[in-house]
Design an enzyme around this catalytic site. Sequence first.
Site, PDB file in Angstrom:
ATOM      1  N   HIS B  24       0.874  -1.182   0.000  1.00 30.44           N
ATOM      2  CA  HIS B  24       0.000   0.000   0.000  1.00 30.44           C
ATOM      3  C   HIS B  24       0.910   1.230   0.000  1.00 30.44           C
ATOM      4  CE1 HIS B  24      -2.924  -2.983   1.897  1.00 30.44           C
ATOM      5  NE2 HIS B  24      -3.286  -2.783   0.636  1.00 30.44           N
ATOM      6  N   ARG B  66      -2.974   4.398  -1.811  1.00 31.76           N
ATOM      7  CA  ARG B  66      -3.027   2.982  -1.437  1.00 31.76           C
ATOM      8  C   ARG B  66      -2.762   2.088  -2.655  1.00 31.76           C
ATOM      9  NH1 ARG B  66      -5.003  -0.202   2.831  1.00 31.76           N
ATOM     10  NH2 ARG B  66      -6.026  -2.135   2.248  1.00 31.76           N
ATOM     11  N   ASN B  73      -3.011  -5.943  -2.416  1.00 30.35           N
ATOM     12  CA  ASN B  73      -3.001  -6.947  -1.345  1.00 30.35           C
ATOM     13  C   ASN B  73      -4.258  -7.822  -1.327  1.00 30.35           C
ATOM     14  OD1 ASN B  73      -1.203  -7.886   0.608  1.00 30.35           O
ATOM     15  ND2 ASN B  73      -2.426  -7.013   2.279  1.00 30.35           N
ATOM     16  N   ARG B  74      -5.059  -7.700  -2.369  1.00 37.56           N
ATOM     17  CA  ARG B  74      -6.187  -8.611  -2.583  1.00 37.56           C
ATOM     18  C   ARG B  74      -6.069  -9.293  -3.942  1.00 37.56           C
ATOM     19  NH1 ARG B  74      -6.119  -6.560   1.613  1.00 37.56           N
ATOM     20  NH2 ARG B  74      -7.781  -5.783   2.973  1.00 37.56           N
ATOM     21  N   TYR B 167      -7.926 -13.068   2.567  1.00 39.06           N
ATOM     22  CA  TYR B 167      -7.784 -12.536   1.217  1.00 39.06           C
ATOM     23  C   TYR B 167      -6.420 -12.881   0.647  1.00 39.06           C
ATOM     24  CZ  TYR B 167      -6.180  -8.851   4.404  1.00 39.06           C
ATOM     25  OH  TYR B 167      -5.575  -8.162   5.421  1.00 39.06           O
ATOM     26  N   SER B 168      -6.264 -12.626  -0.640  1.00 35.99           N
ATOM     27  CA  SER B 168      -5.085 -13.105  -1.370  1.00 35.99           C
ATOM     28  C   SER B 168      -3.993 -12.047  -1.352  1.00 35.99           C
ATOM     29  CB  SER B 168      -5.487 -13.440  -2.803  1.00 35.99           C
ATOM     30  OG  SER B 168      -6.531 -14.388  -2.776  1.00 35.99           O
ATOM     31  N   THR B 169      -3.135 -12.123  -0.344  1.00 35.75           N
ATOM     32  CA  THR B 169      -2.139 -11.099  -0.065  1.00 35.75           C
ATOM     33  C   THR B 169      -0.904 -11.212  -0.958  1.00 35.75           C
ATOM     34  OG1 THR B 169      -1.107 -12.544   1.573  1.00 35.75           O
ATOM     35  CG2 THR B 169      -2.819 -11.053   2.369  1.00 35.75           C
ATOM     36  N   ARG B 171       2.078 -11.249   0.195  1.00 35.01           N
ATOM     37  CA  ARG B 171       3.003 -12.173   0.862  1.00 35.01           C
ATOM     38  C   ARG B 171       2.615 -13.624   0.686  1.00 35.01           C
ATOM     39  NH1 ARG B 171      -0.028  -9.125   4.494  1.00 35.01           N
ATOM     40  NH2 ARG B 171      -1.447 -10.261   5.858  1.00 35.01           N
ATOM     41  N   GLU B 181       1.916  -5.304  10.726  1.00 38.48           N
ATOM     42  CA  GLU B 181       0.982  -4.158  10.689  1.00 38.48           C
ATOM     43  C   GLU B 181       1.270  -3.326  11.926  1.00 38.48           C
ATOM     44  OE1 GLU B 181      -1.511  -2.210   8.723  1.00 38.48           O
ATOM     45  OE2 GLU B 181      -2.127  -4.269   8.216  1.00 38.48           O
TER      46      GLU B 181
HETATM   47 ZN   LIG Z   1      -1.550  -1.945   4.226  1.00 35.56          ZN
END
Ligand SMILES: [Zn+2]
Lengths: 314, 314
Positions: B24, B66, B73-74, B167-169, B171, B181
Amino acid sequence: MSSYNNNSVRLNAATKVAVFGGTHGNEMSGVTLVNLWMKNSNEIQRKGVETKPFITNPKAVEKCTRYVDTDLNRAFTAENLSAPGGESLPYEVWRAQEINNMFGPKGSPEAYDVIFDLHNTTSNMGCTLILESSKDHFNLQMMNYIKKALAPASCLVLLNEHPLLKYSTSRSVAKHPVGLEVGPQPQGVLRSNIFDSMRVIIKHALDFIELFNEDVEFPPCTVEVFRVLERVDYPRDANGNIIAMVHPNLQDCDWEPLNPGDPMFQTFDGKTIHYQGPGTVYPTFINEAAYYEKQQAFVTTKRETLVASAVKKS
Amino acid sequence: MSSYNNNSVRLNAATKVAVFGGTHGNEMSGVTLVNLWMKNSNEIQRKGVETKPFITNPKAVEKCTRYVDTDLNRAFTAENLSAPGGESLPYEVWRAQEINNMFGPKGSPEAYDVIFDLHNTTSNMGCTLILESSKDHFNLQMMNYIKKALAPASCLVLLNEHPLLKYSTSRSVAKHPVGLEVGPQPQGVLRSNIFDSMRVIIKHALDFIELFNEDVEFPPCTVEVFRVLERVDYPRDANGNIIAMVHPNLQDCDWEPLNPGDPMFQTFDGKTIHYQGPGTVYPTFINEAAYYEKQQAFVTTKRETLVASAVKKS
Ligand SMILES: [Zn+2]
Ligand SMILES: [Zn+2]
């Protein structure tokens, strides 16, 4: 009759008042309050005044971004306001003209009397009223009224009439421009404490206008202000990249004295950079998100006491 | 020799490690750390491991936003990762494929062993490690190691293996994905306290990997985690507009118990909305800026103690 009559500044009733939100589209307390008041404005109406709630940058609000093409709150220059081109201009320049037509023209007798412009900051500034002139006795009296109404809660006054750092704000269209800056609140976030603080300040401000219009005379008073001195940028390398952060001793310490020798920045390799100025200053707008692009880590101010003349409706 | 040998989970050495920042683009601690490490990676190198610092969404970083087209990150779904179209795809879908080629392929033996993905939040979450599986004993041991190394400072573990909310990150390309985080930090702002916390967590994480690769056996342990239960949206009107804010009693109280009957939201006309669930939950990601668009005021979690088997290099 009051004993101040002879020295009172006599002013017309303030009958045209606006409350702007969304001059920066991601400052959510102002956006949310103005959107609420556009649905139902009872709360901001007073006898003898029409208060108009208005979203100044609806495109930025929709995108939840500060601006689309350029910062609306720097766009109200004489040059912009007279630029030909219409909708082919950058969006905020065109929008500034539209706002100037609705609430101005800036500097004319037809302009709105008072415009409140609602802003939020990521800095720990608390409740801050922003003035553009130390000679505006109506506004100074209003600041005094608001400060007394809020006490013991605090509300500070930032005075920006710096010849170089003063900028052409949305509210500058009005005869009496009032900025309201409340933080800390992250961009895109609505915090109930910030929202509530902003709402109560606007209540008191409108109460003052109502009293003024009802012929109440406000006696001379003094108002403590913080006058903008200079902008301080982040330390940078030869390529313009930032190499240090606001020092933890300074972070969140808006309005507190910064003395020569105090820690100011912390470099990424852990070194402390100290403040080297000639005397004590009062930093504010410390680590405001939107000011990275303006190359400003904070502004310094000095404390000053202004004298406001008595004011009364003419 | 250790007494746990027989029950140890045996794993290959973790030789391919990456640290992602800028998934992000407006989460500045991660962006800044990874940019620093791309200039000089000494700090993140360990014996027998190559640690690659990497900016995952450079276009979003450049714009300090973002994402550009869609949340990176999704984006690491099987569908996206195999979609034809190349650069005509939405930017982040194309970028996800590129990242998958460099650090994956996801699910394959060639994939990176560990990817740390650095995030910041506007929520008052402190230091939080995010796990995607309660069965990943390597990661659980790493969490245990980091928590002990940081004590008495706290570092919590959020476990998201919810069948619908997972969700499909970025990483998730790695065999052992680790989200980090840290907050509160506004979008577009770099705070020294958050930056320093993130840096020290990565230090301990890499120390763990080095020890593991040096044949240290980590005995069985327990790890307290907060398991994601459900998403709670803001109260809305029939048009989908938000009509309430996070209640001041809940704001900034991430990880603290929320009991049935506790205040949860405050409507714009001052009414309190109470939590009505069947039992105590632990909310987190409270009032995260980026989750307004995901219709999430916070997520609820429950506390759970996971047992990690001993792990040792095979
Ligand atoms: Zn983030
Ligand atoms: Zn603003």
